[in-house]
Design an enzyme around this catalytic site. Structure first.
Site, PDB file in Angstrom:
ATOM      1  N   GLU A  54       0.839  -1.204   0.000  1.00 55.58           N
ATOM      2  CA  GLU A  54       0.000   0.000   0.000  1.00 55.58           C
ATOM      3  C   GLU A  54       0.874   1.254   0.000  1.00 55.58           C
ATOM      4  OE1 GLU A  54      -1.920   2.734   3.209  1.00 55.58           O
ATOM      5  OE2 GLU A  54      -2.508   0.657   3.542  1.00 55.58           O
ATOM      6  N   HIS A  55       1.917   1.249   0.814  1.00 58.96           N
ATOM      7  CA  HIS A  55       2.861   2.374   0.835  1.00 58.96           C
ATOM      8  C   HIS A  55       3.553   2.521  -0.523  1.00 58.96           C
ATOM      9  CE1 HIS A  55       3.512   3.533   5.229  1.00 58.96           C
ATOM     10  NE2 HIS A  55       2.528   2.649   5.265  1.00 58.96           N
TER      11      HIS A  55
END
Length: 425
Positions: A54-55
């Site tokens: 996600e990052h």
């Protein structure tokens, strides 16, 4: 009778599912993309990879290099964010309606065009490590919660923290992220939700022009491979004492069915039971422990129903100064035992049902919240009809149903109890 607005619902040829939620009160749209993968889908030994990816999704593509996505959103006055849960990962932007097509172009570009360079991957991994240190490793309450979950779910991956175990995060690398990305980030594993000042035809056209160009990926649609949780026939106890603790607390957790898999009408009955037990300041726990005795300064309960595999029921209490946590546990058990032994009254039952339905109606006032309800439902095995029928199912709960689920699931021998206390200096 359903309280939900009429939804548009269709699929693109590449398998992308699309939901349209019209809301014409303001010229604003919420654009969300949900992927059917979360922390519980992390491979063994790679905990935290869903959250790590996600990052990394903000690192850019060839078309939109690092920083371009966020800069464009900011330039049009929009908001953006992302989040990872056990069962799904989601990305969203909230912008003026004329920028919807641009958001679709940006999000579809990184659906299968992510570019990851070695140094950036390692630096972002350091960011996640620091995030874990700040949110969990330095917070006694978070540490206790992590231990409680690992004790409640002895085999199922819900017992592993979404952010991952620290020693496994440290070993995550570029190839781990890319392998996970290639497996799950594809249109036939995603749900596009657009809520706001739009119509279905407009969204369909924009989706076909953007997401419709993304290949469905090689091989078949990814399958989730998860182990089943065994039945544990023993109560368990977890405690943590730390000098940083300013306010002791006790929690008790039970494994219960989720909304989709619950037999009979057990799920709505558990919703009503949670409301009666600890859903407000008129609830039984609050009145008994905080108002009448008093033994606590706060008390409440919850039912985690929107999980893909199994749900969770829990209650908590924060003691008044000088009250021992075992005494607070015993008092809470008396309240639950009464619910197991005696039917709730008609007025109390009606009040709980009304409050739950009202909360659902009020939540729909936020287009973003409504979109999130749809996304979490569809990624955890539910259907739009489940949301549409939810209020009717709550109205159908009777006193006998509440008593039945209290006896079926809230048994002391199946609970995990956690105590948070201040350590002696």
């Amino acid at each position: 009778m359903s309280t939900l607005p009429a939804f548009g619902h269709f699929h693109l040829e590449n398998g992308l599912e699309v939901i349209v939620i019209p809301d014409h009160r303001a010229p604003v749209v919420t654009h969300m993309i949900y992927y059917r993968n979360g922390a519980a889908d992390d491979p063994p030994g790679k905990s935290g990879i869903a959250h790590f990816l996600e990052h990394l999704m903000f690192k850019g593509t060839e078309t939109n290099p690092k920083g371009s996505f966020s800069n464009i959103v900011a330039a049009v006055g929009g908001q953006e964010n992302a989040f990872t849960s056990n069962d799904y990962t989601a990305y969203y932007q909230r912008v003026a309606k004329e920028h919807l097509g641009r958001m679709m172009a940006l999000e579809s570009d990184r659906m299968m065009g992510l570019v990851l360079e070695g140094p950036e991957v390692l630096s972002e991994r350091d960011v996640v490590i620091e995030e874990r240190k700040m949110r969990t490793d330095s917070d006694p309450a978070a540490q206790l919660q992590e231990s409680l979950m690992a004790t409640l779910y002895v085999h199922h991956p819900y017992g592993t923290p979404v952010i991952g175990w620290g020693h496994e995060i440290e070993e995550l690398g570029r190839e781990d992220a890319l392998a996970y990305y290639r497996r799950f980030y594809r249109p036939d594993n995603a749900i596009l939700i657009v809520a706001g000042d739009v119509e279905e035809g407009e969204v369909r056209r924009l989706a076909e022009e953007t997401y419709g160009k993304v290949r469905p990926g090689d091989g078949g649609k990814p399958e989730r491979r998860r182990v089943r949780e065994p039945e544990i026939k023993a109560s368990r106890f977890v405690s943590l004492a730390d000098q940083k603790v300013e306010q002791p607390m006790t929690q008790k957790l039970y494994i219960v069915p989720n909304y989709i898999r619950a037999p009979e009408n057990d799920a709505p009955a558990l919703e009503v039971l949670s409301q009666i037990l600890g859903g407000s300041q008129t609830s039984r726990l609050y009145r008994s422990l905080v108002v009448n005795r008093p033994l606590a300064v706060a008390a409440g309960s919850w039912y985690w129903s929107d999980a893909l595999d199994i749900g969770q029921f829990g209650h908590y209490a924060v003691p008044m100064e000088g009250v021992a946590l075992p005494d607070l546990d015993a008092a809470a058990e008396e309240v639950i035992a009464e619910l197991r032994n005696t039917d709730v009254g008609g007025k109390e039952l009606a009040r709980a049902r009304t409050r739950l339905i009202a909360d659902m109606v009020y939540a729909q006032d936020s287009q973003a919240h409504l979109a999130r309800m749809v996304g979490s439902t569809l990624t955890t095995g539910g259907k739009i009809d489940d949301l549409a029928q939810w209020s009717d199912r709550i109205r159908s709960v009777e006193a006998a149903d509440v008593r039945r689920v209290a006896n079926r699931y809230l048994l002391p021998g199946k609970a995990v109890t956690g105590h948070l206390t201040k350590a002696a200096a």
